[in-house]
Write a protein that holds these residues in place. Structure first.
Motif, PDB file in Angstrom:
ATOM      1  N   ASP A  77       0.871  -1.170   0.000  1.00 20.66           N
ATOM      2  CA  ASP A  77       0.000   0.000   0.000  1.00 20.66           C
ATOM      3  C   ASP A  77       0.912   1.224   0.000  1.00 20.66           C
ATOM      4  O   ASP A  77       1.209   1.795   1.055  1.00 20.66           O
ATOM      5  CB  ASP A  77      -0.904   0.012   1.239  1.00 20.66           C
TER       6      ASP A  77
ATOM      7  N   VAL B  28      -5.165  -2.198   1.882  1.00 21.82           N
ATOM      8  CA  VAL B  28      -6.013  -1.012   2.081  1.00 21.82           C
ATOM      9  C   VAL B  28      -7.227  -1.060   1.163  1.00 21.82           C
ATOM     10  O   VAL B  28      -8.367  -0.823   1.597  1.00 21.82           O
ATOM     11  CB  VAL B  28      -5.197   0.281   1.851  1.00 21.82           C
TER      12      VAL B  28
ATOM     13  N   HIS C 152      -5.616   3.306   5.735  1.00 21.99           N
ATOM     14  CA  HIS C 152      -7.082   3.282   5.801  1.00 21.99           C
ATOM     15  C   HIS C 152      -7.450   3.159   7.272  1.00 21.99           C
ATOM     16  O   HIS C 152      -7.740   2.083   7.780  1.00 21.99           O
ATOM     17  CB  HIS C 152      -7.654   2.122   4.991  1.00 21.99           C
TER      18      HIS C 152
END
Length: 285
Positions: free
Chosen positions: A4, A26, A224
């Motif tokens: 990510d 994420v 996130h």
């Protein structure tokens, strides 16, 4: 895809900059339990990737929200990202969605970009019509208006991962190499969706630009994070008033507050609602 990250790079000899985004865990958390049709996943994933390219330029605390509203079977795409690259997103659509271009799925509509900084009295907004067939085309059109620099986006998204390559021609590019931008565009256009999603940024750049001098900067991690915010929920319910909230409670047996961007649900029973409205003000000593 297990990364990510957003990784910026510069083609030193050509005055062309760019970035690569890879989203794995994420992205899978963003769409978990949403059951979006595959074409909706694709559009939302591509928009998440593109939004990161734009938000990465923030140099101070702030938040950028991207909304695409259309008249087609996919009526809304929203992506929210802050300076830490903390990403949230949602989509609204019908259930029976057939494959098609972004233009086909979204219909006529507009892209709304909102920038919210602590120093601003109210968010700044930019509104542009949807131009082009894909999410990449829509944002290339936006960038041509806002930054007035030629830009290209190559995007891919599945239920397992989302990724993209961003290129931007800087003012001195033609002086450095009159054919440089054209050559890099053609090389980038050979990338496949599978390569975008499966290759790490350094491997992807080596594959696409083997003869160019590529300076790669430190990768930034995409997040996130969606912590619970019960204070916000309680304040919202108080603003509705006890009578309205208790009517919902009476009808449904519980009050359910859905935070779609965070993909989170708050459920309050009778005791929890009573506590909100019966809560005594703090005692002053």
């Amino acid at each position: 895809m297990s990364l990510d990250v957003l990784q910026r790079f510069l083609l030193d000899d050509l005055d062309i900059r760019g970035a690569v985004v890879c989203l794995g865990p994420v992205w899978r958390r963003i769409i978990a339990d949403r059951h979006y049709p595959e074409p909706v996943n694709r559009l939302l994933g591509e928009m998440c990737v593109t939004s990161l390219f734009v938000t990465e330029a923030l140099k101070q605390p702030g938040r950028v929200t991207f909304q695409v509203r259309g008249t087609g079977p996919v009526s809304l795409l929203v992506v929210d990202c802050d300076e830490r690259l903390n990403l949230r997103a949602l989509a609204q659509s019908g259930n029976d969605i057939e494959q098609g271009t972004a233009r086909t799925l979204l219909g006529d509509g507009q892209l709304v970009l909102s920038l919210d900084l602590p120093s601003m009295r109210q968010p700044w907004q930019s509104v542009v019509p949807l131009e082009g067939e894909g999410i990449g085309d829509i944002f290339e059109h936006y960038l041509s208006l806002s930054e007035q620099l030629p830009s290209r986006l190559f995007l891919a998204a599945t239920a397992e991962g989302a990724a993209g390559l961003f290129l931007q021609k800087l003012p001195a590019a033609d002086t450095r190499d009159p054919d440089g931008w054209n050559r890099v565009e053609q090389l980038a256009a050979t990338v496949t969706d599978d390569e975008l999603i499966s290759l790490a940024p350094d491997a992807l750049l080596s594959r696409l630009f083997p003869e160019e001098v590529v300076r790669i900067f430190d990768a930034r991690t995409v997040l996130h994070e969606t912590p619970e915010d019960w204070d916000k929920v309680r304040a919202m319910l108080r603003s509705l008033g006890r009578e309205e909230v208790e009517s919902v409670l009476q009808e449904q047996g519980a009050v359910i507050v859905r935070d779609d961007l965070a993909n989170r649900e708050y459920r309050l029973d009778r005791d929890a609602i009573a506590a909100i409205f019966d809560e005594a003000p703090p005692t002053l000593h």
